[in-house]
Design an enzyme around this catalytic site. Structure first.
Site, short mmCIF file in Angstrom:
data_model
loop_
_atom_site.label_atom_id
_atom_site.label_comp_id
_atom_site.label_asym_id
_atom_site.label_seq_id
_atom_site.Cartn_x
_atom_site.Cartn_y
_atom_site.Cartn_z
CG ASP A 8 -0.44 0.40 2.69
OD1 ASP A 8 1.37 -0.08 2.24
OD2 ASP A 8 -0.89 -0.07 3.44
CB CYS A 65 0.63 -3.27 4.21
SG CYS A 65 -0.07 -4.16 5.85
CB THR A 67 1.29 -3.06 10.87
OG1 THR A 67 0.11 -3.60 9.85
CG2 THR A 67 0.14 -2.41 11.76
CG HIS A 98 8.13 -25.88 10.98
ND1 HIS A 98 8.09 -26.41 11.87
CD2 HIS A 98 9.57 -26.91 10.76
CE1 HIS A 98 9.19 -26.95 13.28
NE2 HIS A 98 10.13 -26.92 12.21
CG HIS A 133 6.34 -29.89 9.60
ND1 HIS A 133 6.42 -29.38 11.29
CD2 HIS A 133 7.43 -29.98 9.14
CE1 HIS A 133 7.69 -29.54 11.21
NE2 HIS A 133 8.18 -29.63 10.47
C1 RB5 Z 1 -2.23 2.27 6.80
O1 RB5 Z 1 -2.66 3.28 7.06
C2 RB5 Z 1 -2.04 1.08 7.62
O2 RB5 Z 1 -3.50 1.19 7.98
C3 RB5 Z 1 -1.68 -0.32 6.55
O3 RB5 Z 1 -0.43 0.42 5.45
C4 RB5 Z 1 -1.96 -1.31 7.29
O4 RB5 Z 1 -1.14 -0.87 8.73
C5 RB5 Z 1 -2.75 -2.00 7.96
O5 RB5 Z 1 -2.74 -3.16 8.31
#
Ligand code: RB5
Length: 148
Positions: A8, A65, A67, A98, A133
């Site tokens: 993203d 993205c 996180t 695994h 596995h």
């Molecule tokens: C975008 O602000 C953020 O929510 C996205 O990059 C991500 O971290 C979502 O899981």
């Protein structure tokens, strides 16, 4: 080897660096975007990479993205996808050995570029061990079938 990569807006810079890193290793990269810093919705790119992997148009995928959470959750909704977020190399290696993960995800707001490269290397260099596995992977597929 062909790797599909997607991200993203938050992860654009990280995606470009990882893409270059892979290409320097001679790996073919299919980049589904986004290539814009404009705010966008991560499920679009999670699904695109997941479809390429599920349809065997890519050997595996990398998703980034903020996180790694939203984009990996999105990819995991596609049948046959086993995407995991890894913020360190140990989990990345074990997720392949695994769990036979076919998509690696991480967060551009969580890991720095050098750690991200280590995570990618560890994941790409690891091999699925099969054996004990496989039954568990089959059980995951059964959950998918029972609930689709
Ligand atoms: C975008 O602000 C953020 O929510 C996205 O990059 C991500 O971290 C979502 O899981």
């Amino acid at each position: 080897m062909k790797i599909a990569i997607g991200n993203d807006h938050v992860a654009l810079e990280m995606k470009l660096k990882i893409k270059e890193y892979l290409q320097e290793k001679g790996i073919a990269v299919t980049d589904v975007g986004t290539d814009s810093p404009e705010r966008c919705d991560y499920p679009i790119y999670g699904e695109k990479v997941a479809n390429l992997v599920a349809h065997k148009e890519a050997d595996c995928g990398i998703l980034i993205c903020g996180t790694g959470v939203g984009i990996s959750l999105s990819a995991n909704k596609v049948n046959g996808i086993r995407a995991c977020i890894c913020s360190e190399p140990y989990s990345a290696r074990l997720s392949k050995q695994h769990n036979n993960t076919n998509i690696l995800a991480f967060g551009a707001r969580v890991v720095g570029i050098e750690l991200a490269k280590m995570i990618v290397d560890e994941w790409l260099n690891a091999e699925y061990e099969g054996g004990r596995h496989q039954n568990r992977i089959d059980m995951i597929s059964e959950i998918e079938k029972r609930n689709s």
